[in-house]
Design a protein around this motif. Structure first.
Motif, PDB file in Angstrom:
ATOM      1  N   GLY A 378       9.956   8.175 -42.691  1.00  0.00           N
ATOM      2  CA  GLY A 378       9.098   9.256 -41.963  1.00  0.00           C
ATOM      3  C   GLY A 378       8.506   8.469 -40.784  1.00  0.00           C
ATOM      4  O   GLY A 378       8.481   9.351 -39.727  1.00  0.00           O
ATOM      5  N   ALA A 379       7.838   7.402 -40.965  1.00  0.00           N
ATOM      6  CA  ALA A 379       7.208   6.934 -39.685  1.00  0.00           C
ATOM      7  C   ALA A 379       8.017   6.732 -38.826  1.00  0.00           C
ATOM      8  O   ALA A 379       7.814   6.892 -37.371  1.00  0.00           O
ATOM      9  N   LEU A 380       9.324   5.993 -39.094  1.00  0.00           N
ATOM     10  CA  LEU A 380      10.321   5.877 -37.931  1.00  0.00           C
ATOM     11  C   LEU A 380      10.837   7.033 -37.224  1.00  0.00           C
ATOM     12  O   LEU A 380      11.010   7.054 -36.091  1.00  0.00           O
ATOM     13  N   LEU A 381      11.096   8.184 -38.173  1.00  0.00           N
ATOM     14  CA  LEU A 381      11.247   9.439 -37.445  1.00  0.00           C
ATOM     15  C   LEU A 381      10.179   9.847 -36.258  1.00  0.00           C
ATOM     16  O   LEU A 381      10.331  10.255 -35.315  1.00  0.00           O
ATOM     17  N   LEU A 382       9.161   9.662 -36.719  1.00  0.00           N
ATOM     18  CA  LEU A 382       7.745  10.400 -36.009  1.00  0.00           C
ATOM     19  C   LEU A 382       7.847   9.350 -34.701  1.00  0.00           C
ATOM     20  O   LEU A 382       7.479   9.932 -33.667  1.00  0.00           O
ATOM     21  N   TYR A 383       7.887   8.100 -35.083  1.00  0.00           N
ATOM     22  CA  TYR A 383       7.783   7.270 -33.701  1.00  0.00           C
ATOM     23  C   TYR A 383       9.068   7.750 -32.635  1.00  0.00           C
ATOM     24  O   TYR A 383       8.711   7.424 -31.623  1.00  0.00           O
ATOM     25  N   SER A 384      10.156   7.798 -33.177  1.00  0.00           N
ATOM     26  CA  SER A 384      11.091   7.974 -32.462  1.00  0.00           C
ATOM     27  C   SER A 384      11.012   9.538 -31.845  1.00  0.00           C
ATOM     28  O   SER A 384      11.589   9.759 -30.644  1.00  0.00           O
ATOM     29  N   GLY A 385      10.389  10.451 -32.386  1.00  0.00           N
ATOM     30  CA  GLY A 385       9.985  11.568 -31.783  1.00  0.00           C
ATOM     31  C   GLY A 385       9.214  11.738 -30.595  1.00  0.00           C
ATOM     32  O   GLY A 385       9.366  12.414 -29.599  1.00  0.00           O
ATOM     33  N   MET A 386       8.555  10.767 -30.421  1.00  0.00           N
ATOM     34  CA  MET A 386       7.618  10.338 -29.222  1.00  0.00           C
ATOM     35  C   MET A 386       8.706  10.131 -28.072  1.00  0.00           C
ATOM     36  O   MET A 386       8.169  10.397 -27.179  1.00  0.00           O
ATOM     37  N   TYR A 387       9.900   9.361 -28.483  1.00  0.00           N
ATOM     38  CA  TYR A 387      10.698   8.992 -27.164  1.00  0.00           C
ATOM     39  C   TYR A 387      11.191  10.647 -26.759  1.00  0.00           C
ATOM     40  O   TYR A 387      11.492  10.790 -25.506  1.00  0.00           O
ATOM     41  N   SER A 388      11.533  11.291 -27.356  1.00  0.00           N
ATOM     42  CA  SER A 388      12.060  12.692 -26.930  1.00  0.00           C
ATOM     43  C   SER A 388      11.063  13.375 -26.067  1.00  0.00           C
ATOM     44  O   SER A 388      11.529  14.484 -25.518  1.00  0.00           O
ATOM     45  N   ASN A 389       9.859  13.199 -26.332  1.00  0.00           N
ATOM     46  CA  ASN A 389       8.549  13.878 -25.578  1.00  0.00           C
ATOM     47  C   ASN A 389       8.691  13.162 -24.307  1.00  0.00           C
ATOM     48  O   ASN A 389       8.252  13.874 -23.421  1.00  0.00           O
ATOM     49  N   ILE A 390       8.859  12.041 -24.307  1.00  0.00           N
ATOM     50  CA  ILE A 390       8.802  11.286 -23.132  1.00  0.00           C
ATOM     51  C   ILE A 390      10.004  11.570 -21.851  1.00  0.00           C
ATOM     52  O   ILE A 390       9.543  11.650 -20.802  1.00  0.00           O
ATOM     53  N   VAL A 391      11.299  11.565 -22.405  1.00  0.00           N
ATOM     54  CA  VAL A 391      12.274  11.715 -21.600  1.00  0.00           C
ATOM     55  C   VAL A 391      12.622  13.444 -21.666  1.00  0.00           C
ATOM     56  O   VAL A 391      13.123  13.903 -22.570  1.00  0.00           O
ATOM     57  N   LEU A 392      12.265  13.984 -20.677  1.00  0.00           N
ATOM     58  CA  LEU A 392      12.272  15.193 -20.303  1.00  0.00           C
ATOM     59  C   LEU A 392      13.623  15.827 -19.291  1.00  0.00           C
ATOM     60  O   LEU A 392      13.571  15.063 -18.104  1.00  0.00           O
TER      61      LEU A 392
END
Length: 670
Positions: A378-392
């Motif tokens: 779950g933590a790995l998924l949440l941290y990876s979700g931060m990347y999708s917010n960075i690249v728009l």
């Protein structure tokens, strides 16, 4: 006694090549009738038009028409004046040479500023205003509304409404009868005939009274003849007619008719008309006028019972075509969160390695290491979700995939973490709630099924939104509330609208799907809080994991509430929303890892074999007495004595290094 005939030529454009001024023909015929029927003007004379020629709005065709109807027709008549020749392109070449035959030319449809050059167009006049008046008018409008950019639109036909209803009625009857197209120039053609008639009448009076004009003396020709005897060689009579046209001043159907020294219609006022939709009709409304007499300032006057509010109900429009720009996240903030997300993933790998290597130790086994893997996922998924917010991106298809990707990562990550926390708390609750010696212990596989069930519901909801087209998140652009409009201080005064891409537009099916996902996440959060509250009084040092697990629930409750408030309150603020959402994901996820793993790393360092855990915790060996019941903690956690529970022999050599590595990550959290 028969009237003497005065011939004038007429060249216009019939519109086959685009420009159409043929609607003036009925107006000319009507004006000639009115002049000939008026006994107070040109008495004894009859004004007659030669056959109307078509210039086709072409300079070569116009010259052909001039020579055929004027120059080469001398065996039949001599024209004293020429009406024409339609558009400016057709008028210019004829106006440049007509004076060589001493012909006075009057135009009613040519607005070219070039024609205002008297040295080049010696005998040329026009009742149609010069386009040169448009320039100061535009400047005045632009200053009045604070506009700095302007575009021009042209059209083949215009609408026209005469100020004289009687003239308009007569013209419409003749125009429909003769099947001519209606054009704006017809009233100016009507006034052109009257200007010519009045000038001819004045010339006739001067001939009869033997009045001389100083500028015309010494020219070839005779003045002691009648108007119908005009010859192309008679420069003196042409000079008289030109001088009298220059002095013309009367009120026609288009207003005051007067010519300046260049033969151009004098304008005192320029009306500003605005096209509007009135019901289903396109109408024109006067919104003001420009005073052209004040040629130093050309002031704009609101003198049409109109205001800026009535002219522009939604506000005075900004000038120029606005530039739409999609805002991106602040660069420094993006780099910061990229580093934090990468650091978080490294932390997940460290905690995963710790959980794998020391899963058989007493200290770690008390934390249910098999469940810890779900927290790590779950933590790995949440941290990876931060990347999708960075690249728009604004690419529709790419952004749609990104919306799905981001939604799955964040909500599935929270489902795994919260589901695992609930499972851990449920085990503690099961042990200490109404304990009995006959109560069966909960195995790890029981809790794993619980975690998978809770996460499976979230997966079903995520799959539902991704599979059903109407629920799928799509790219939407909304105005960035941080800087929605920017008027750049440049030479063009360009207006820029800033937009941000979002995945869920309000009041759309996908938006309600997002609310459903949030609702289920909130349900898991509430369930965890209930269990944390029920186990709050459990104070067993061997089970200190439950204390930290409960702490994660309280922390995540605050962060998730902040996340909801940010999403619904600041979704249109690009950097605020981006910064808070990513910050919450990082803080809550790091708190999960820190509170679950760091205390065990420290405990393992202090007590490698776990021998002090039960000695310090219980008065009964390996058990805790609750009422009349003694609970065996090892049995409750399925920790039977076996060689596998012992530390690996190589721990003796490496435990200092591993503990130091763990402390380097956990020290800031303790």
């Amino acid at each position: 006694m028969a009237s003497k005939i005065i011939y004038f030529g007429h060249i216009t454009s019939y519109g086959e090549s685009g420009f159409n001024s043929s609607g003036a023909v009925p107006a000319v015929e009507l004006a000639v009738e009115h002049v000939n029927n008026n006994t107070s003007i040109l008495a004894g004379y009859k004004l007659v038009s030669t056959p109307v020629m078509d210039s086709e709005c072409d300079h070569i065709k116009s010259l052909d028409a001039f020579f055929l109807s004027v120059v080469y027709a001398t065996s039949r008549y001599n024209v004293i004046a020429l009406l024409g020749c339609g558009c400016g392109v057709a008028t210019e070449p004829v106006a440049e040479i007509s004076h060589r035959w001493n012909i006075t030319q009057i135009s009613y449809a040519s607005g070219s500023s070039i024609l205002s050059n008297r040295a080049q167009f010696k005998n040329y006049f026009r009742t149609w205003p010069s386009f040169k008046d448009i320039a100061p008018g535009l400047v005045s409008i632009l200053k009045h509304y604070n506009w700095t950019r302007v575009s021009f639109l042209t059209q083949k036909e215009n609408l026209f409404t005469s100020n004289l209803s009687q003239y308009l009625e007569l013209y419409n009857q003749r125009q429909k009868l003769e099947n001519y197209s209606d054009t704006v120039v017809h009233a100016f053609a009507y006034d052109a005939i009257w200007a010519l008639a009045l000038a001819l009448n004045k010339t006739e009076e001067q001939i009869k009274t033997n009045i001389s004009i100083p500028d015309c003396q010494g020219l070839n020709g005779y003045i002691n003849i009648t108007l119908d005897q005009f010859q192309y060689s008679n420069a003196k009579m042409s000079c008289y007619l030109k001088a009298n046209l220059q002095a013309t001043n009367f009120t026609g159907v288009t207003g005051a008719v007067q010519f300046d020294s260049n033969g151009t219609r004098v304008n005192h006022k320029l009306s500003i008309l605005q096209y509007r939709i009135d019901g289903s009709n396109l109408v024109k409304k006067c919104i003001g006028y420009i005073n052209l007499d004040q040629n130093a300032t050309y002031p704009f006057y609101d003198d049409c019972n109109e205001t800026s509010l009535s002219a522009f109900p939604k506000g005075i429009p900004l000038d120029g075509t606005p530039l739409n720009v999609t805002s991106t996240s602040n660069f420094a903030m993006s780099i910061t969160y990229f580093v934090l997300a990468s650091t978080g993933i490294i932390l997940v790998l460290v905690c995963g390695a710790f959980n794998l290597i020391f899963s058989n130790t007493t200290v770690v086994r008390l934390t249910s290491p098999n469940l810890n893997y779900f927290i790590l996922i779950g933590a790995l998924l949440l941290y990876s979700g931060m990347y999708s917010n960075i690249v728009l991106t604004t690419a529709g298809s790419v952004r749609t995939v990104q919306c799905h990707f981001q939604t799955w990562l964040v909500f599935l990550g929270y489902a795994f973490v919260l589901g695992t926390v609930i499972a851990k708390l449920w085990r503690v609750y099961h042990i200490f709630h109404n304990p009995t010696t006959a109560k069966q212990p909960i195995h790890d596989w029981n809790l794993i099924i619980l975690v998978l069930a809770l996460s499976g519901i979230q997966i079903f909801l995520l799959f539902l939104g991704s599979a059903v087209p109407v629920l799928q998140p799509k790219l939407h652009l909304i105005q960035n509330a941080e800087n929605p409009v920017l008027i750049e201080d440049s030479q063009y005064g360009l207006t820029v609208y800033y937009y941000i891409p979002i995945c869920f537009q309000k009041d759309t099916p996908s938006y309600y799907w997002l609310i459903l996902l949030m609702t289920y996440t909130a349900f898991l959060q509430c369930l965890g809080m209930i269990l944390a509250f029920q186990t709050r009084k459990v104070k067993v040092s061997a089970l200190n994991d439950s204390k930290y697990v409960a702490a994660t629930i309280y922390i995540s409750s605050i962060t998730l509430l902040t996340l909801l408030f940010t999403h619904f309150g600041f979704y249109d603020y690009a950097n605020i929303s981006y910064g808070i959402v990513n910050g919450i994901i990082f803080v809550s996820t790091t708190a999960y890892l820190g509170l679950i793993f760091c205390p065990k790393m420290i405990s393992l360092y202090k007590d490698p074999d776990g021998s002090n855990i039960f000695k310090k915790s219980f008065s009964v060996k390996e058990g805790v007495k609750i009422g009349a019941t003694t609970i065996n903690i090892k049995e409750s956690f399925n920790m039977k004595e076996s060689p596998d529970t012992m530390l690996p022999h190589w721990w003796v050599f490496k435990h200092y290094y591993l503990a130091l590595l763990a402390l380097s990550f956990c020290f800031p959290l303790t």
